[in-house]
Design an enzyme around this catalytic site. Structure first.
Site, PDB file in Angstrom:
ATOM      1  N   HIS A  16     -24.768 -35.479  32.547  1.00 41.28           N
ATOM      2  CA  HIS A  16     -24.241 -36.827  32.231  1.00 41.28           C
ATOM      3  C   HIS A  16     -23.864 -37.017  30.764  1.00 41.28           C
ATOM      4  CE1 HIS A  16     -28.229 -37.427  30.611  1.00 41.28           C
ATOM      5  NE2 HIS A  16     -27.901 -38.642  30.175  1.00 41.28           N
ATOM      6  N   GLY A 111     -15.671 -27.720  40.588  1.00 41.14           N
ATOM      7  CA  GLY A 111     -15.290 -26.347  40.292  1.00 41.14           C
ATOM      8  C   GLY A 111     -14.311 -26.364  39.130  1.00 41.14           C
ATOM      9  N   SER A 112     -13.277 -25.541  39.234  1.00 42.05           N
ATOM     10  CA  SER A 112     -12.280 -25.484  38.166  1.00 42.05           C
ATOM     11  C   SER A 112     -11.039 -24.778  38.676  1.00 42.05           C
ATOM     12  CB  SER A 112     -12.848 -24.705  36.976  1.00 42.05           C
ATOM     13  OG  SER A 112     -11.812 -24.376  36.086  1.00 42.05           O
ATOM     14  N   SER A 113      -9.915 -25.046  38.019  1.00 48.57           N
ATOM     15  CA  SER A 113      -8.651 -24.412  38.440  1.00 48.57           C
ATOM     16  C   SER A 113      -8.672 -22.903  38.184  1.00 48.57           C
ATOM     17  CB  SER A 113      -7.484 -25.022  37.637  1.00 48.57           C
ATOM     18  OG  SER A 113      -7.712 -24.832  36.245  1.00 48.57           O
ATOM     19  N   CYS A 114      -9.651 -22.416  37.426  1.00 45.65           N
ATOM     20  CA  CYS A 114      -9.672 -20.979  37.133  1.00 45.65           C
ATOM     21  C   CYS A 114     -10.189 -20.172  38.327  1.00 45.65           C
ATOM     22  CB  CYS A 114     -10.508 -20.686  35.892  1.00 45.65           C
ATOM     23  SG  CYS A 114     -12.251 -20.762  36.218  1.00 45.65           S
ATOM     24  N   TYR A 141     -17.131 -16.749  35.463  1.00 45.44           N
ATOM     25  CA  TYR A 141     -17.215 -18.208  35.658  1.00 45.44           C
ATOM     26  C   TYR A 141     -16.548 -18.585  36.983  1.00 45.44           C
ATOM     27  CZ  TYR A 141     -15.963 -23.085  34.292  1.00 45.44           C
ATOM     28  OH  TYR A 141     -15.775 -24.443  34.219  1.00 45.44           O
ATOM     29  N   LYS A 145     -18.110 -20.437  40.344  1.00 49.46           N
ATOM     30  CA  LYS A 145     -17.546 -21.665  40.903  1.00 49.46           C
ATOM     31  C   LYS A 145     -17.166 -21.486  42.372  1.00 49.46           C
ATOM     32  CE  LYS A 145     -17.846 -24.424  37.450  1.00 49.46           C
ATOM     33  NZ  LYS A 145     -18.680 -25.633  37.545  1.00 49.46           N
ATOM     34  N   HIS A 184     -12.216 -25.444  24.331  1.00 43.00           N
ATOM     35  CA  HIS A 184     -10.909 -25.231  24.969  1.00 43.00           C
ATOM     36  C   HIS A 184      -9.813 -25.536  23.960  1.00 43.00           C
ATOM     37  CE1 HIS A 184     -13.339 -25.744  28.744  1.00 43.00           C
ATOM     38  NE2 HIS A 184     -12.565 -24.724  29.072  1.00 43.00           N
TER      39      HIS A 184
HETATM   40  N1  LIG Z   1     -13.712 -29.026  30.425  1.00 43.21           N
HETATM   41  C1  LIG Z   1     -12.767 -28.638  31.271  1.00 43.21           C
HETATM   42  O1  LIG Z   1     -11.606 -28.407  30.895  1.00 43.21           O
HETATM   43  C2  LIG Z   1     -13.101 -28.464  32.726  1.00 43.21           C
HETATM   44  C3  LIG Z   1     -14.400 -28.636  33.217  1.00 43.21           C
HETATM   45  N2  LIG Z   1     -14.631 -28.476  34.565  1.00 43.21           N
HETATM   46  C4  LIG Z   1     -15.987 -28.590  35.125  1.00 43.21           C
HETATM   47  O2  LIG Z   1     -16.552 -29.862  34.839  1.00 43.21           O
HETATM   48  C5  LIG Z   1     -17.966 -29.731  34.727  1.00 43.21           C
HETATM   49  C6  LIG Z   1     -18.403 -30.321  33.408  1.00 43.21           C
HETATM   50  O3  LIG Z   1     -17.714 -29.650  32.382  1.00 43.21           O
HETATM   51  P1  LIG Z   1     -17.651 -30.316  30.918  1.00 43.21           P
HETATM   52  O4  LIG Z   1     -18.067 -31.730  31.004  1.00 43.21           O
HETATM   53  O5  LIG Z   1     -16.340 -29.939  30.329  1.00 43.21           O
HETATM   54  O6  LIG Z   1     -18.790 -29.488  30.151  1.00 43.21           O
HETATM   55  P2  LIG Z   1     -19.681 -29.923  28.917  1.00 43.21           P
HETATM   56  O7  LIG Z   1     -20.096 -28.654  28.265  1.00 43.21           O
HETATM   57  O8  LIG Z   1     -19.026 -30.992  28.131  1.00 43.21           O
HETATM   58  O9  LIG Z   1     -20.967 -30.568  29.640  1.00 43.21           O
HETATM   59  C7  LIG Z   1     -21.777 -29.745  30.433  1.00 43.21           C
HETATM   60  C8  LIG Z   1     -23.044 -30.498  30.736  1.00 43.21           C
HETATM   61  O10 LIG Z   1     -23.883 -29.653  31.493  1.00 43.21           O
HETATM   62  C9  LIG Z   1     -25.184 -29.766  31.010  1.00 43.21           C
HETATM   63  N3  LIG Z   1     -25.881 -28.501  31.150  1.00 43.21           N
HETATM   64  C10 LIG Z   1     -25.477 -27.268  30.746  1.00 43.21           C
HETATM   65  N4  LIG Z   1     -26.425 -26.366  31.034  1.00 43.21           N
HETATM   66  C11 LIG Z   1     -27.452 -27.043  31.627  1.00 43.21           C
HETATM   67  C12 LIG Z   1     -28.723 -26.676  32.136  1.00 43.21           C
HETATM   68  N5  LIG Z   1     -29.143 -25.415  32.098  1.00 43.21           N
HETATM   69  N6  LIG Z   1     -29.512 -27.640  32.661  1.00 43.21           N
HETATM   70  C13 LIG Z   1     -29.094 -28.920  32.693  1.00 43.21           C
HETATM   71  N7  LIG Z   1     -27.898 -29.344  32.240  1.00 43.21           N
HETATM   72  C14 LIG Z   1     -27.100 -28.403  31.704  1.00 43.21           C
HETATM   73  C15 LIG Z   1     -25.099 -30.141  29.540  1.00 43.21           C
HETATM   74  O11 LIG Z   1     -26.240 -30.914  29.241  1.00 43.21           O
HETATM   75  P3  LIG Z   1     -26.735 -31.248  27.727  1.00 43.21           P
HETATM   76  O12 LIG Z   1     -25.591 -31.930  27.060  1.00 43.21           O
HETATM   77  O13 LIG Z   1     -27.908 -32.164  27.920  1.00 43.21           O
HETATM   78  O14 LIG Z   1     -27.106 -29.929  27.118  1.00 43.21           O
HETATM   79  C16 LIG Z   1     -23.803 -30.920  29.491  1.00 43.21           C
HETATM   80  O15 LIG Z   1     -24.056 -32.290  29.574  1.00 43.21           O
HETATM   81  C17 LIG Z   1     -18.279 -28.249  34.839  1.00 43.21           C
HETATM   82  O16 LIG Z   1     -18.703 -27.961  36.158  1.00 43.21           O
HETATM   83  C18 LIG Z   1     -16.949 -27.585  34.546  1.00 43.21           C
HETATM   84  O17 LIG Z   1     -16.841 -26.346  35.224  1.00 43.21           O
HETATM   85  C19 LIG Z   1     -13.631 -28.145  35.454  1.00 43.21           C
HETATM   86  C20 LIG Z   1     -12.348 -27.968  34.991  1.00 43.21           C
HETATM   87  C21 LIG Z   1     -11.988 -28.123  33.605  1.00 43.21           C
HETATM   88  C1  LIG Z   2     -10.559 -25.057  32.140  1.00 41.37           C
HETATM   89  C2  LIG Z   2     -10.377 -23.548  32.062  1.00 41.37           C
HETATM   90  O1  LIG Z   2     -10.329 -23.157  30.707  1.00 41.37           O
HETATM   91  C3  LIG Z   2     -10.437 -21.792  30.439  1.00 41.37           C
HETATM   92  O2  LIG Z   2      -9.201 -21.183  30.617  1.00 41.37           O
HETATM   93  P1  LIG Z   2      -7.992 -21.475  29.634  1.00 41.37           P
HETATM   94  O3  LIG Z   2      -7.260 -22.644  30.128  1.00 41.37           O
HETATM   95  O4  LIG Z   2      -7.236 -20.196  29.442  1.00 41.37           O
HETATM   96  O5  LIG Z   2      -8.780 -21.820  28.298  1.00 41.37           O
HETATM   97  P2  LIG Z   2      -8.411 -22.272  26.831  1.00 41.37           P
HETATM   98  O6  LIG Z   2      -8.182 -23.748  26.846  1.00 41.37           O
HETATM   99  O7  LIG Z   2      -9.528 -21.763  25.966  1.00 41.37           O
HETATM  100  O8  LIG Z   2      -7.069 -21.473  26.428  1.00 41.37           O
HETATM  101  C4  LIG Z   2      -5.827 -21.890  26.883  1.00 41.37           C
HETATM  102  C5  LIG Z   2      -4.736 -21.151  26.107  1.00 41.37           C
HETATM  103  O9  LIG Z   2      -4.686 -21.701  24.777  1.00 41.37           O
HETATM  104  C6  LIG Z   2      -4.600 -20.643  23.828  1.00 41.37           C
HETATM  105  N1  LIG Z   2      -5.115 -21.094  22.532  1.00 41.37           N
HETATM  106  C7  LIG Z   2      -4.361 -21.203  21.390  1.00 41.37           C
HETATM  107  N2  LIG Z   2      -5.128 -21.616  20.344  1.00 41.37           N
HETATM  108  C8  LIG Z   2      -6.385 -21.776  20.865  1.00 41.37           C
HETATM  109  C9  LIG Z   2      -7.618 -22.193  20.256  1.00 41.37           C
HETATM  110  O10 LIG Z   2      -7.731 -22.460  19.040  1.00 41.37           O
HETATM  111  N3  LIG Z   2      -8.701 -22.262  21.092  1.00 41.37           N
HETATM  112  C10 LIG Z   2      -8.626 -21.965  22.431  1.00 41.37           C
HETATM  113  N4  LIG Z   2      -9.742 -22.093  23.201  1.00 41.37           N
HETATM  114  N5  LIG Z   2      -7.468 -21.549  23.039  1.00 41.37           N
HETATM  115  C11 LIG Z   2      -6.365 -21.463  22.237  1.00 41.37           C
HETATM  116  C12 LIG Z   2      -5.430 -19.544  24.493  1.00 41.37           C
HETATM  117  O11 LIG Z   2      -5.130 -18.305  23.889  1.00 41.37           O
HETATM  118  C13 LIG Z   2      -4.958 -19.642  25.930  1.00 41.37           C
HETATM  119  O12 LIG Z   2      -3.724 -18.990  26.086  1.00 41.37           O
HETATM  120  C14 LIG Z   2     -11.415 -21.020  31.272  1.00 41.37           C
HETATM  121  O13 LIG Z   2     -12.097 -20.174  30.391  1.00 41.37           O
HETATM  122  C15 LIG Z   2     -12.308 -21.965  32.015  1.00 41.37           C
HETATM  123  O14 LIG Z   2     -13.192 -22.631  31.141  1.00 41.37           O
HETATM  124  C16 LIG Z   2     -11.529 -22.933  32.760  1.00 41.37           C
HETATM  125  O15 LIG Z   2     -11.842 -23.247  33.872  1.00 41.37           O
END
Ligand SMILES: NC(=O)C1=CN([C@@H]2O[C@H](COP(=O)(O)OP(=O)(O)OC[C@H]3O[C@@H](n4cnc5c(N)ncnc54)[C@H](OP(=O)(O)O)[C@@H]3O)[C@@H](O)[C@H]2O)C=CC1
Ligand SMILES: C[C@H]1O[C@H](OP(=O)(O)OP(=O)(O)OC[C@H]2O[C@@H](n3cnc4c(=O)[nH]c(N)nc43)[C@H](O)[C@@H]2O)[C@@H](O)[C@@H](O)C1=O
Length: 313
Positions: A16, A111-114, A141, A145, A184
């Site tokens: 959260h 999950g995730s688009s990956c 990862y 997922k 990211h």
């Molecule tokens: N960010 C993105 O671009 C995308 C994210 N998602 C999915 O969305 C979900 C959330 O991602 P996002 O919000 O970006 O991630 P964040 O890293 O921002 O948040 C992850 C959360 O998970 C908690 N967490 C991690 N490890 C543990 C653990 N061992 N026990 C309890 N809690 C834990 C953390 O808690 P705390 O802060 O208390 O440490 C944190 O609040 C994930 O399932 C991710 O795969 C899917 C697609 C894209």
């Molecule tokens: C949500 C999705 O996100 C991840 O996949 P991704 O989309 O490839 O992740 P990214 O955002 O880190 O990169 C996107 C692109 O961007 C370029 N790029 C340039 N400059 C920076 C830079 O400064 N940082 C990062 N991180 N990338 C950079 C980088 O080289 C790449 O070509 C999965 O691991 C997984 O977590 C998942 O599910």
């Protein structure tokens, strides 16, 4: 509406405090939900199976939203596959096994688009799952997922619980991870351009070629879509959540530079990985459920930069 969510029933948002979990909390809080439950990873480490079972037995939530995971950008995933596989498998298996034991009626797994093949036909339909090789930088990862969405399908089939899985595209917004190495691309560029502007740095280096394409959804739109799915969606197939449009990394960098007000040069570090060339989601099934996003990329980046300046810079 298939499921009337009771705003006074206990809803547990795992993760959260994260980007996604905090957005879902804000969305449900604003809608008048009075029994939102959360626990930080120091209060409840979901890798600890006994503690997870005890937590679910204590709270017996009506709804569980799994937004807890080890998450990171392309370098974090490439360099730490062991932890991305092990931590994420344990977090989701413990959470879903514990939710099953207390027969949680409704669970949303994120999950995730990956999870889709590196060279899937674009835009990517949910049916392309497991039809080709994964992107090596985040295959660990992705397998975690895929295991999670399969666990949802198995529990639906065997126990009849109406759990669902959503597959979001790349997300961004407030409470994102802005760490230059593990984040990211979008938050990394906000930080990189801001620091270059403030420090008068003449050039910003992008990782990779800048030619990959990515789709970006603001996390407040994602939170709204998650509530919509909890109310409207009840099928075993994962469902894509995205905007249905993408940009090149170079176009994103130019947009972020414009929003931040950075006027220096851009160059590329080709020693860094590009990852998947494109992962635009087919969101027709979500649109058929009557949902669409409302935050444009330009407006979303501007709002995220404002948040970054107030809370991180
Ligand atoms: N960010 C993105 O671009 C995308 C994210 N998602 C999915 O969305 C979900 C959330 O991602 P996002 O919000 O970006 O991630 P964040 O890293 O921002 O948040 C992850 C959360 O998970 C908690 N967490 C991690 N490890 C543990 C653990 N061992 N026990 C309890 N809690 C834990 C953390 O808690 P705390 O802060 O208390 O440490 C944190 O609040 C994930 O399932 C991710 O795969 C899917 C697609 C894209
Ligand atoms: C949500 C999705 O996100 C991840 O996949 P991704 O989309 O490839 O992740 P990214 O955002 O880190 O990169 C996107 C692109 O961007 C370029 N790029 C340039 N400059 C920076 C830079 O400064 N940082 C990062 N991180 N990338 C950079 C980088 O080289 C790449 O070509 C999965 O691991 C997984 O977590 C998942 O599910």
């Amino acid at each position: 509406m298939q499921f009337e969510l009771d705003p006074h029933a206990p809803v547990y948002i795992a993760g959260h405090r994260g980007l996604v979990g905090s957005a879902i909390w804000r969305r449900l809080d604003a809608a008048g939900f009075t029994q939102l439950i959360g626990a930080s990873s120091s209060e409840l480490d979901l890798r600890d199976r006994a503690a997870t079972f005890a937590f679910l037995r204590d709270h017996r939530p009506s709804v569980v939203i799994d937004a807890a995971a080890r998450v990171g950008g392309i370098l974090a995933n490439r360099d730490h596959p062991t932890e991305f596989l092990s931590d994420n498998l344990r977090i989701q298996v413990n959470l879903m096994d514990a939710a099953l034991e207390v027969r949680t009626p409704r669970l949303l797994f994120l999950g995730s688009s990956c999870i889709y093949p590196k060279y899937a036909d674009q835009p990517i339909r949910e049916s392309s799952l497991l039809t080709g090789e994964l992107e090596p930088t985040n295959d660990a990862y992705a397998i975690a997922k895929i295991a999670g969405l399969l666990q949802v399908q198995a529990i639906r089939r065997q126990y009849g619980l109406r759990w669902i899985s959503a597959m979001p595209t790349n997300l961004y917004g407030p409470h994102d991870n802005f760490d230059p190495k593990t984040s990211h691309v979008l938050p990394a560029l906000i930080r990189r351009f801001h620091e270059a502007k403030v420090n008068g740095v003449p050039e910003v280096v992008l990782w990779g070629s800048g030619t990959p394409r990515r789709e970006f959804l603001h996390v407040d739109d994602l939170a709204d879509a998650c509530v919509h799915l909890l109310e409207q969606y009840d099928a075993p197939e994962p469902i894509n959540v995205g905007v249905g449009a993408d940009v090149t990394i170079r176009e994103l960098a130019e947009l972020v530079a414009r929003v931040v007000g950075y006027t220096g040069a851009l160059s590329n570090d080709l020693s860094k990985p590009d990852g998947t060339p494109r992962k635009l989601l087919d969101v027709s099934r979500l649109q058929a459920l009557g949902w669409k996003p409302s935050i444009s990329l330009e407006d979303g980046v501007a709002a995220t930069y404002a948040w970054y300046q107030e809370h991180v810079a």
